[in-house]
Motif scaffolding. Structure first.
Motif, PDB file in Angstrom:
ATOM      1  N   ALA A  53      61.729  14.393 -96.167  1.00  0.00           N
ATOM      2  CA  ALA A  53      62.127  13.454 -97.213  1.00  0.00           C
ATOM      3  C   ALA A  53      63.176  14.038 -98.150  1.00  0.00           C
ATOM      4  O   ALA A  53      63.960  13.296 -98.745  1.00  0.00           O
ATOM      5  CB  ALA A  53      60.902  13.022 -98.018  1.00  0.00           C
ATOM      6  N   LEU A  54      63.208  15.382 -98.283  1.00  0.00           N
ATOM      7  CA  LEU A  54      64.203  16.002 -99.158  1.00  0.00           C
ATOM      8  C   LEU A  54      65.616  15.716 -98.654  1.00  0.00           C
ATOM      9  O   LEU A  54      66.508  15.355 -99.423  1.00  0.00           O
ATOM     10  CB  LEU A  54      63.966  17.515 -99.235  1.00  0.00           C
ATOM     11  CG  LEU A  54      62.659  17.977 -99.885  1.00  0.00           C
ATOM     12  CD1 LEU A  54      62.547  19.495 -99.814  1.00  0.00           C
ATOM     13  CD2 LEU A  54      62.587  17.502-101.332  1.00  0.00           C
ATOM     14  N   GLY A  55      65.835  15.898 -97.352  1.00  0.00           N
ATOM     15  CA  GLY A  55      67.152  15.620 -96.778  1.00  0.00           C
ATOM     16  C   GLY A  55      67.468  14.145 -96.726  1.00  0.00           C
ATOM     17  O   GLY A  55      68.557  13.706 -97.099  1.00  0.00           O
ATOM     18  N   ASP A  56      66.488  13.348 -96.275  1.00  0.00           N
ATOM     19  CA  ASP A  56      66.705  11.901 -96.187  1.00  0.00           C
ATOM     20  C   ASP A  56      66.947  11.296 -97.568  1.00  0.00           C
ATOM     21  O   ASP A  56      67.769  10.394 -97.732  1.00  0.00           O
ATOM     22  CB  ASP A  56      65.496  11.235 -95.529  1.00  0.00           C
ATOM     23  CG  ASP A  56      65.352  11.608 -94.066  1.00  0.00           C
ATOM     24  OD1 ASP A  56      66.325  12.142 -93.501  1.00  0.00           O
ATOM     25  OD2 ASP A  56      64.272  11.386 -93.486  1.00  0.00           O
ATOM     26  N   PHE A  74      68.557  21.939 -97.930  1.00  0.00           N
ATOM     27  CA  PHE A  74      67.390  22.721 -97.507  1.00  0.00           C
ATOM     28  C   PHE A  74      66.456  21.865 -96.656  1.00  0.00           C
ATOM     29  O   PHE A  74      66.028  22.269 -95.570  1.00  0.00           O
ATOM     30  CB  PHE A  74      66.637  23.258 -98.729  1.00  0.00           C
ATOM     31  CG  PHE A  74      65.236  23.723 -98.413  1.00  0.00           C
ATOM     32  CD1 PHE A  74      65.020  24.960 -97.836  1.00  0.00           C
ATOM     33  CD2 PHE A  74      64.150  22.894 -98.678  1.00  0.00           C
ATOM     34  CE1 PHE A  74      63.732  25.381 -97.525  1.00  0.00           C
ATOM     35  CE2 PHE A  74      62.860  23.310 -98.378  1.00  0.00           C
ATOM     36  CZ  PHE A  74      62.647  24.558 -97.799  1.00  0.00           C
ATOM     37  N   GLY A  75      66.134  20.660 -97.145  1.00  0.00           N
ATOM     38  CA  GLY A  75      65.210  19.804 -96.418  1.00  0.00           C
ATOM     39  C   GLY A  75      65.728  19.399 -95.057  1.00  0.00           C
ATOM     40  O   GLY A  75      64.998  19.438 -94.065  1.00  0.00           O
ATOM     41  N   ALA A  76      67.005  19.026 -94.992  1.00  0.00           N
ATOM     42  CA  ALA A  76      67.589  18.588 -93.729  1.00  0.00           C
ATOM     43  C   ALA A  76      67.642  19.723 -92.709  1.00  0.00           C
ATOM     44  O   ALA A  76      67.301  19.537 -91.536  1.00  0.00           O
ATOM     45  CB  ALA A  76      68.996  18.038 -93.969  1.00  0.00           C
ATOM     46  N   LEU A 126      77.494  19.947 -93.649  1.00  0.00           N
ATOM     47  CA  LEU A 126      76.770  20.829 -92.736  1.00  0.00           C
ATOM     48  C   LEU A 126      75.272  20.727 -92.951  1.00  0.00           C
ATOM     49  O   LEU A 126      74.483  20.755 -92.004  1.00  0.00           O
ATOM     50  CB  LEU A 126      77.229  22.279 -92.937  1.00  0.00           C
ATOM     51  CG  LEU A 126      76.606  23.336 -92.017  1.00  0.00           C
ATOM     52  CD1 LEU A 126      76.996  23.065 -90.572  1.00  0.00           C
ATOM     53  CD2 LEU A 126      77.044  24.728 -92.428  1.00  0.00           C
ATOM     54  N   GLY A 127      74.874  20.603 -94.202  1.00  0.00           N
ATOM     55  CA  GLY A 127      73.447  20.531 -94.502  1.00  0.00           C
ATOM     56  C   GLY A 127      72.834  19.180 -94.197  1.00  0.00           C
ATOM     57  O   GLY A 127      71.658  19.092 -93.853  1.00  0.00           O
ATOM     58  N   THR A 128      73.625  18.106 -94.317  1.00  0.00           N
ATOM     59  CA  THR A 128      73.079  16.756 -94.161  1.00  0.00           C
ATOM     60  C   THR A 128      73.439  16.091 -92.836  1.00  0.00           C
ATOM     61  O   THR A 128      72.855  15.053 -92.494  1.00  0.00           O
ATOM     62  CB  THR A 128      73.575  15.845 -95.293  1.00  0.00           C
ATOM     63  OG1 THR A 128      75.010  15.759 -95.243  1.00  0.00           O
ATOM     64  CG2 THR A 128      73.163  16.399 -96.654  1.00  0.00           C
ATOM     65  N   SER A 129      74.401  16.649 -92.100  1.00  0.00           N
ATOM     66  CA  SER A 129      74.882  16.084 -90.827  1.00  0.00           C
ATOM     67  C   SER A 129      75.511  14.708 -90.995  1.00  0.00           C
ATOM     68  O   SER A 129      75.617  13.949 -90.042  1.00  0.00           O
ATOM     69  CB  SER A 129      73.747  15.994 -89.797  1.00  0.00           C
ATOM     70  OG  SER A 129      73.266  17.260 -89.478  1.00  0.00           O
ATOM     71  N   SER A 130      75.926  14.374 -92.199  1.00  0.00           N
ATOM     72  CA  SER A 130      76.549  13.070 -92.449  1.00  0.00           C
ATOM     73  C   SER A 130      77.820  13.263 -93.260  1.00  0.00           C
ATOM     74  O   SER A 130      77.775  13.817 -94.361  1.00  0.00           O
ATOM     75  CB  SER A 130      75.582  12.148 -93.199  1.00  0.00           C
ATOM     76  OG  SER A 130      76.245  10.976 -93.624  1.00  0.00           O
ATOM     77  N   SER A 131      78.949  12.821 -92.714  1.00  0.00           N
ATOM     78  CA  SER A 131      80.208  12.968 -93.447  1.00  0.00           C
ATOM     79  C   SER A 131      80.266  12.021 -94.636  1.00  0.00           C
ATOM     80  O   SER A 131      81.031  12.243 -95.571  1.00  0.00           O
ATOM     81  CB  SER A 131      81.397  12.719 -92.502  1.00  0.00           C
ATOM     82  OG  SER A 131      81.289  11.478 -91.850  1.00  0.00           O
ATOM     83  N   GLU A 132      79.459  10.959 -94.625  1.00  0.00           N
ATOM     84  CA  GLU A 132      79.437  10.033 -95.757  1.00  0.00           C
ATOM     85  C   GLU A 132      78.877  10.687 -97.016  1.00  0.00           C
ATOM     86  O   GLU A 132      79.176  10.260 -98.122  1.00  0.00           O
ATOM     87  CB  GLU A 132      78.607   8.790 -95.414  1.00  0.00           C
ATOM     88  CG  GLU A 132      79.366   7.774 -94.599  1.00  0.00           C
ATOM     89  CD  GLU A 132      78.616   6.451 -94.498  1.00  0.00           C
ATOM     90  OE1 GLU A 132      77.456   6.403 -94.944  1.00  0.00           O
ATOM     91  OE2 GLU A 132      79.199   5.490 -93.974  1.00  0.00           O
TER      92      GLU A 132
END
Length: 440
Positions: free
Chosen positions: A49-52, A211-213, A274-280
Motif C-alpha cells: 500500500a505504501l507504493g500504491d 520503499f514500499g514499491a 525507478l522506485g514506482t515503475s510509473s513515468s506518470e
C-alpha cells in the motif's frame, strides 16, 4: 551619500540527507534488502500500500495539472496558428523517434536471439486478463474514447487524453475571448500554483512510496524470478540504454547539449520512476524542471502531456523486442512481412499506453493478437519479469518526453540556450518544487 551594494548572502548548501534523490535512493536500497531478507513482510498488504498509495497521490493531481498547464499555455498565446504548429511539430517528432525505437528493438531482437532454446511452458490463463483488455482496445475505439461522454466524466475517470482534448478546446475558447477572459486565465493560473503546492507536499512522501514499491517487488518476485530470463532483461536494458545514448543523445547534440547532463538534471525524477515503475509519477516535476531549463511554457504544456500517450519510446522498444523473444521461445518463425506488421501494429497500439505500470503488457497483448494469435499464450513467458522490465520502460519514456519538449522548443526558436546551459551545468540542482515557478 552613495550607497554601497552588498552581495546577497549565499544560501547554505543543503545537507545530503535532506536531498530528495538521496532519500529516494536510500529508500530503494532498503526496500530491496527488506524484500530479499523478509519477503513475507515485504509482500504484506501494508507494504504494498505504501507504493500504491504514493502513485495514487500523484495520479490524483495529474488531471488538474494537465488541464491548467495546457489551457493556460494556449490561452496566453496570441496566435492560434502557433498552437497548431507546435502540435504538428510534436506529432512529427513523436512518430519519427517512435519509429527509431521500434526499429532498434526489432534489430536487436534479430541480432541477439535470446529466446531460442528457452524451456518454458506458457500458461495462457496467466495472461487472460491482459488479453481481454487488449482485444477491447481497437484502433477505432481508441480514437472515439478520446472524446469524453461528459466533461465531468473525463475528470472523474482521470483519463488524461480526454482531459487534454477538453483543455485544448477550452484554451482556444479563452484565447478567442481576449481581454474578457483575462480574469479566468488568472484564476486558472492561481489554481495551478495551488496544485503544484500540493505536489510539493506529496513529494515529501516519495521515499516512503519508493520503499514500499521496491520491497514488494523484490519480496514477491525475488532474484530467483529472473531465472533463465535474465538474458531478456539484460538485452532490453542494453537496447534501451543504446536508444537513450545514441538516438536521444544525437537529438540532444543537435540542440546543443549533452544527454548525460540532461539525465543528471532530472535525476530526482528518474529515481522516483525507478522506485514506482510509473513515468506518470514524475510528470508534474518534469514539467516544472523543463520550464526552469529554458523551454517554452506553451511547448512544455502541450508536448509533455501529449507525449505520455504518443511518445512512449521504452514501450515501443519493449513491444518489438518481446514479440521476437516470444516467437523465438515458442519456435514460431516470423516472416519479414510479419515483422513489418509488428512495426505498423505496434505504432498504433502503443498510442493507447500511458505511464502506468502494466500498460506496456496490455499493448503487447494487442500487438501479438494481430501479428500472430499463436503467440498470445507465450506472454506468460515474460509475465513474471514484466515488473522488472516496466522499470526501464518508464525510465526511457520519461527521458524521451523530456528531450521531446526541449527539441520542440528549439524547433520553435523558443529555447533559452543560456538558461539551458546554466541549468545543466549546475553542480547541484534544487529538488524542491516552487509552486510559483511554473505558471509565470
Amino acid at each position: 551619500m552613495a550607497t554601497i551594494a552588498t552581495a546577497a548572502p549565499e544560501r547554505a548548501p543543503q545537507r545530503w540527507y535532506k536531498i530528495l534523490y538521496v532519500q529516494v535512493l536510500i529508500a530503494i536500497l532498503i526496500g530491496a534488502m527488506v524484500g530479499c531478507l523478509w519477503p513475507s513482510v515485504a509482500t504484506s498488504d501494508w507494504v504494498k500500500a505504501l507504493g500504491d498509495g504514493f502513485i495514487k497521490l500523484i495520479k490524483m493531481v495529474i488531471v488538474p495539472i494537465v488541464f491548467c498547464t495546457v489551457t493556460s499555455g494556449i490561452a496566453h498565446i496570441q496566435d492560434a496558428k502557433k498552437v497548431g504548429r507546435v502540435g504538428v511539430k510534436a506529432l512529427v517528432y513523436f512518430e519519427i523517434v517512435s519509429s527509431f525505437a521500434l526499429l532498434l528493438g526489432l534489430v536487436m531482437g534479430n541480432l541477439v536471439q535470446i529466446g531460442h532454446g528457452l524451456a518454458v511452458k506458457p500458461d495462457a490463463a496467466a495472461v487472460a486478463n491482459y488479453v481481454k483488455q487488449a482485444e477491447a482496445s481497437k484502433t477505432v475505439d481508441f480514437f472515439l474514447n478520446i472524446i469524453p461522454d461528459t466533461v465531468v466524466g473525463a475528470f472523474a475517470h482521470g483519463d488524461v487524453l480526454q482531459v487534454l482534448l477538453f483543455a485544448i478546446l477550452f484554451g482556444f475558447s479563452l484565447m478567442a475571448l481576449g481581454e474578457r477572459g483575462k480574469h479566468l486565465r488568472g484564476m486558472i493560473d492561481d489554481v495551478a500554483h495551488a496544485v503544484f503546492g500540493v505536489i510539493a507536499i506529496i513529494m515529501k512522501a516519495a521515499p516512503i512510496g519508493a520503499f514500499g514499491a521496491m520491497a514488494f517487488t523484490i519480496g514477491k518476485f525475488g532474484p530467483a524470478a529472473l531465472g533463465n530470463l535474465i538474458g531478456l532483461i539484460a538485452l532490453f536494458y542494453a537496447t534501451a540504454a543504446l536508444f537513450v545514448v545514441a538516438v536521444l543523445g544525437l537529438i540532444a547534440r543537435v540542440v546543443g547539449f549533452s544527454i548525460f547532463k540532461f539525465i543528471v538534471y532530472i535525476k530526482d525524477e528518474i529515481l522516483i520512476v525507478l522506485g514506482t515503475s510509473s513515468s506518470e509519477s514524475a510528470l508534474p516535476q518534469l514539467m516544472v524542471k523543463l520550464e526552469r531549463l529554458g523551454c517554452s511554457k506553451p511547448v512544455v504544456g502541450l508536448v509533455v502531456p501529449t507525449g505520455y500517450s504518443f511518445n512512449l519510446d521504452g514501450t515501443n522498444i519493449y513491444m518489438t523486442l518481446a514479440t521476437l523473444f516470444i516467437a523465438q521461445a515458442l519456435g514460431v518463425d516470423l516472416t519479414f512481412g510479419q515483422q513489418l506488421t509488428i512495426l505498423l501494429v505496434a505504432m498504433l497500439t502503443s498510442k493507447g499506453a500511458s505511464g502506468v505500470t502494466g500498460a506496456g503488457f496490455i499493448t503487447l497483448a494487442a500487438t501479438l493478437s494481430v501479428v500472430n494469435p499463436a503467440l498470445v499464450p507465450g506472454m506468460a513467458i515474460v509475465f513474471s519479469i514484466d515488473k522488472f522490465m516496466s522499470e526501464v520502460r518508464a525510465l526511457t519514456n520519461i527521458t524521451g518526453n523530456g528531450i521531446a519538449a526541449v527539441f520542440v522548443s528549439w524547433w520553435e526558436n523558443e529555447l533559452d540556450h543560456k538558461t539551458l546551459q546554466a541549468g545543466l551545468n549546475q553542480s547541484t540542482v534544487s529538488t524542491s518544487i516552487d509552486s510559483g515557478s511554473t505558471m509565470r
